[in-house]
Design a protein around this motif. Structure first.
Motif, PDB file in Angstrom:
ATOM      1  N   UNK A 193      -3.922  -5.691  12.108  1.00 15.66           N
ATOM      2  CA  UNK A 193      -5.275  -4.585  12.245  1.00 15.66           C
ATOM      3  C   UNK A 193      -5.609  -6.214  11.192  1.00 15.66           C
ATOM      4  N   UNK A 198       3.021  -4.404  13.338  1.00 15.74           N
ATOM      5  CA  UNK A 198       1.600  -4.146  13.572  1.00 15.74           C
ATOM      6  C   UNK A 198       0.311  -4.861  12.829  1.00 15.74           C
ATOM      7  N   UNK A 216       1.946  -4.139   9.518  1.00 17.01           N
ATOM      8  CA  UNK A 216       2.162  -2.895   8.634  1.00 17.01           C
ATOM      9  C   UNK A 216       3.516  -3.496   9.006  1.00 17.01           C
ATOM     10  N   UNK A 274       0.864  -0.982  -0.134  1.00 21.86           N
ATOM     11  CA  UNK A 274      -0.105  -0.343  -0.121  1.00 21.86           C
ATOM     12  C   UNK A 274       0.996   0.971  -0.028  1.00 21.86           C
ATOM     13  N   UNK A 275       2.028   1.206   0.712  1.00 21.24           N
ATOM     14  CA  UNK A 275       2.945   2.775   0.823  1.00 21.24           C
ATOM     15  C   UNK A 275       3.345   2.052   1.863  1.00 21.24           C
ATOM     16  N   UNK A 276       4.452   3.850   2.338  1.00 22.21           N
ATOM     17  CA  UNK A 276       5.328   3.963   3.532  1.00 22.21           C
ATOM     18  C   UNK A 276       4.512   4.989   4.408  1.00 22.21           C
ATOM     19  N   UNK A 277       4.501   4.912   5.746  1.00 22.31           N
ATOM     20  CA  UNK A 277       4.849   5.796   6.440  1.00 22.31           C
ATOM     21  C   UNK A 277       5.470   5.500   7.897  1.00 22.31           C
ATOM     22  N   UNK A 278       4.809   6.289   8.620  1.00 19.31           N
ATOM     23  CA  UNK A 278       6.160   6.735   9.701  1.00 19.31           C
ATOM     24  C   UNK A 278       5.047   6.339  11.360  1.00 19.31           C
ATOM     25  N   UNK A 279       6.154   5.548  11.993  1.00 19.90           N
ATOM     26  CA  UNK A 279       4.953   5.427  12.984  1.00 19.90           C
ATOM     27  C   UNK A 279       6.044   5.993  14.344  1.00 19.90           C
ATOM     28  N   UNK A 280       5.446   5.914  15.716  1.00 14.42           N
ATOM     29  CA  UNK A 280       6.432   5.829  16.642  1.00 14.42           C
ATOM     30  C   UNK A 280       6.226   4.531  17.741  1.00 14.42           C
ATOM     31  N   UNK A 293       9.494   5.121  22.015  1.00 15.94           N
ATOM     32  CA  UNK A 293       9.995   6.417  21.265  1.00 15.94           C
ATOM     33  C   UNK A 293      10.348   6.994  20.300  1.00 15.94           C
ATOM     34  N   UNK A 319       3.042  -0.076   5.398  1.00 17.22           N
ATOM     35  CA  UNK A 319       1.586  -1.363   5.034  1.00 17.22           C
ATOM     36  C   UNK A 319       1.829  -2.340   3.949  1.00 17.22           C
ATOM     37  N   UNK A 343      -4.470  -5.970   7.273  1.00 16.31           N
ATOM     38  CA  UNK A 343      -3.577  -5.177   6.573  1.00 16.31           C
ATOM     39  C   UNK A 343      -1.777  -5.046   7.999  1.00 16.31           C
ATOM     40  N   UNK A 382      -8.867  -4.910   9.173  1.00 14.56           N
ATOM     41  CA  UNK A 382      -8.618  -3.651   7.647  1.00 14.56           C
ATOM     42  C   UNK A 382      -7.990  -4.732   7.029  1.00 14.56           C
ATOM     43  N   UNK A 441      -1.312  -5.291   2.348  1.00 13.21           N
ATOM     44  CA  UNK A 441      -2.906  -5.515   3.099  1.00 13.21           C
ATOM     45  C   UNK A 441      -2.683  -6.470   2.511  1.00 13.21           C
TER      46      UNK A 441
END
Lengths: 103, 208
Positions: free
Chosen positions: B181, B179, B188, B10-16, B20, B27, B186, B184, B29
């Motif tokens: 999910x 993660x 991660x 699906x694509x990339x993003x940033x999580x904490x 921290x 992500x 998904x 959905x 699917x």
């Protein structure tokens, strides 16, 4: 942005007061030094906001003992306690860098 | 030996993370897949599950395959793949396998086709060092010498040369699951995965 990515990010987003460039804000940052925990406040002018979702960042500028200091915070990081708006500003630019020369 | 599933990048993003730290994540699917056929040692010579991924219209499937899906009693799928598995008896034809087979913190391997890069020189394709950019150098991005002299008098087979780069199967090993999910569908994972957005990926548990 893809809605599935937004859905994944939404779990990590935190409620935030709205502010924009030109405002004076107080950033409450939780700091851990060894076993001690305390909250540090960084008060200054919002120079720049960038990105959205969990990647949102804000750059705040203040003068510390006569020297201009800029600090960039990730808005949704767990160690950012809260952000208060001290004063609403009125600037026409979204990134009012000219204020560096004035203050 | 390891159960695998197909998914779509699906694509990339940033999580904490819990400590921290901000981490770059991808992500994927993973639509629920279905067991279409069970292969057994006695009949087929080996134990395996044949799994179908991504529902499609019946019309998009050849008639022989339509019959195959009909016998299994499942809707036609775009992709069929096999997973060698010892404990095939735990499954029956028509069973749904979803993203729930993966747990958070677990390590998984992800395979897929890498982005096609077209015709590339040796520096990008094989990570050659190249030459200096300045100081009067005339040797910048060239491959340099490719062989010896009269002996052997030819270039050795398999010599790394410019050519078509990317667009081949790549496996990223031991990616950490951040993660899962299930609602959905998904998953991660930490770091990047091969391929472009929407490309097909195969996910399976890593060897311990």
């Amino acid at each position: 942005m893809n809605e599935l990515i937004r859905a994944i990010e939404s779990d990590s987003l935190r409620e935030q007061t709205s502010f924009r460039a030109g405002d004076i804000v107080k950033v409450y940052e939780r700091i851990t030094e060894g076993a001690k925990k305390r909250t540090q406040i960084f008060e200054g002018l919002v120079l720049k906001t960038s990105s959205s979702g969990t990647k949102a960042m804000v750059t705040v500028r203040k003068r510390s003992s006569g020297i201009g200091v800029e600090k960039t915070f990730p808005l949704h990081a767990p160690w950012i306690e809260k952000i208060d708006v001290v004063k609403k500003g009125r600037v026409r630019q979204s990134r009012p860098y000219y204020l560096r020369r004035l203050a | 030996m390891r159960l695998a599933l197909l998914g779509r990048k699906i694509g990339m993003t940033q999580l904490f993370e819990d400590d921290n730290k901000a981490v770059a994540v991808t992500v994927v699917e993973v639509e629920p897949s279905v067991v279409v056929q069970i292969k057994r040692e006695e009949k087929d010579g080996y134990n395996a599950l044949q799994i179908g991924y991504h529902k499609i219209d019946k019309k998009r499937v050849s008639q022989p395959l339509q019959g195959h899906f009909k016998r299994a009693g499942v809707e036609p799928r775009r992709h069929l793949f096999e997973v060698r598995l010892d404990e095939v008896d735990k499954y029956t034809v028509g069973d749904e396998i979803n993203v729930g087979i993966f747990q958070e913190k677990e390590r998984i391997d992800i395979s897929g086709n890498s982005r096609g890069l077209g015709f590339q020189g040796v520096m990008k394709r094989w990570n050659f060092a190249g030459g200096p950019a300045s100081h009067g150098a005339h040797f910048h991005r060239k491959p340099g010498a490719v062989g010896m002299c009269v002996l052997p008098g030819r270039v050795i087979k398999g010599k790394k040369m410019p050519g078509h780069a990317g667009a081949k199967r790549v496996t990223m090993k031991r990616l950490q699951v951040i993660k899962v999910d299930k609602e959905r569908n998904l998953i991660v994972v930490k770091g990047s995965t091969p391929g472009t957005l929407n490309s097909l990926l195969q996910l399976r548990k890593s060897h311990d």
